[in-house]
Scaffold this active site. Sequence first.
Site, PDB file in Angstrom:
ATOM      1  CG  HIS A 147      -0.362   0.281   2.519  1.00  7.08           C
ATOM      2  ND1 HIS A 147      -0.044  -0.709   3.418  1.00  7.08           N
ATOM      3  CD2 HIS A 147      -0.013   1.453   3.123  1.00  7.08           C
ATOM      4  CE1 HIS A 147       0.464  -0.162   4.512  1.00  7.08           C
ATOM      5  NE2 HIS A 147       0.504   1.144   4.354  1.00  7.08           N
ATOM      6  CG  ASP A 205       0.031  -4.101   2.710  1.00  3.90           C
ATOM      7  OD1 ASP A 205       0.144  -3.540   1.604  1.00  3.90           O
ATOM      8  OD2 ASP A 205       0.025  -3.484   3.792  1.00  3.90           O
ATOM      9  CB  SER A 218       3.258   1.834   6.122  1.00  7.29           C
ATOM     10  OG  SER A 218       2.082   2.039   6.856  1.00  7.29           O
TER      11      SER A 218
END
Length: 383
Positions: A128, A158, A227
């Site tokens: 993402h 992911d 992230s």
Amino acid sequence: MKIISSMTFLIKYIFWGALAGLLILFFMPNSQLPFNWHVAQDIFHFYQTHSRLEAQPASQATLTIDNLSFAEAVEKASPSVITINTYHPKRFRESENLAPNEKILDVAVGIGSGVILSSEGYIVTNYHVINNAERISISLPDGRRRFVEVVGYDVETDIAVLKTNLQALDSAKLATSSGVKTGDLVLAIGSPFGRNQSVSLGIVSAITYQSFAPRIQTDAAINNGNSGGALINSSGEVVGINQMILSSLGGGQTGINYAIPIDRVKKIAEEIISYGRVRKNWLGIDAAEFTEYAHRQRFPDIEFGTGFFVRKIDIDSPAQKAGIQKGDFITRFEKQSISGVASFYKLFYDTPIGKEVEVELIRDGIKLMTKIKLVEKSIQPIS
């Protein structure tokens, strides 16, 4: 250590005070008290014995909060944690300051983090983070910057792998996340809100499952930009890749954050690097489980927590070809007991593609056995 130093000072104070008192009594004019050498020897022996605390090695001394630091772990891990910038062209627009045929291109810039997997230039991050980016650049802790290419990614897990041509890279030291336990101390390193090499401290709150995949839950602060960064242990080894936070309605921190265990990351990254995609087993069933009350109503003769039931079968799937039916209750997979859906998927994902596995099930109260040959799921284009 402060505790040891204070004790040593107290012992010295008692010794010299007692010795001074004896000398005063001995030399004091008109003193009627005889000097007792045995008492003096006892005091000296007490001082000799207890003053050894002063020579006690620091490693054996009592640990205090004053000398608690994780700087060494951070110093070991941080060179392998990078900042990722993504560029997303939005639209062209005109401006009165430009010539008639000139336009301005608006570009949105995203920020994330990544971890250097190897000195060959492979970098892992979250899918993402780089999703829909037209260009991607990285910034290393030593100040070097480069545009990178996408090797591949897997939407379901992911995870994405990038590649840079930069040399002399510091690759991360990877731990084995199977050894991570609830209560372990961890640190999150990344670029929250673009603040490079930022570190937060917490513990492993739980080992959870999301979509039947394991996740490390932690209260170490993770924010936008974290992230894809590293979750490390107190030895500076990476135990997970930071993925997401559970936000409150207003978007604030809740102390519930998640990281993908590094064992799973390594497996997915190796697939992407070797094959350009993630090869996955296909069984062709929809596994489900009930609450304890519903289970006892539906399967009164089967102990709760000993398997799962088949809710749906895919047409022409390996499961259908092996005779599995909707409503079957599967209790064992490859001769191993199953406690539920998560337990099954862990065994299933770790089974090599193409292997013939033995499945034990219950149908209408009768125990049955069948064999299923796993095949690769239809190829998913990932780059």
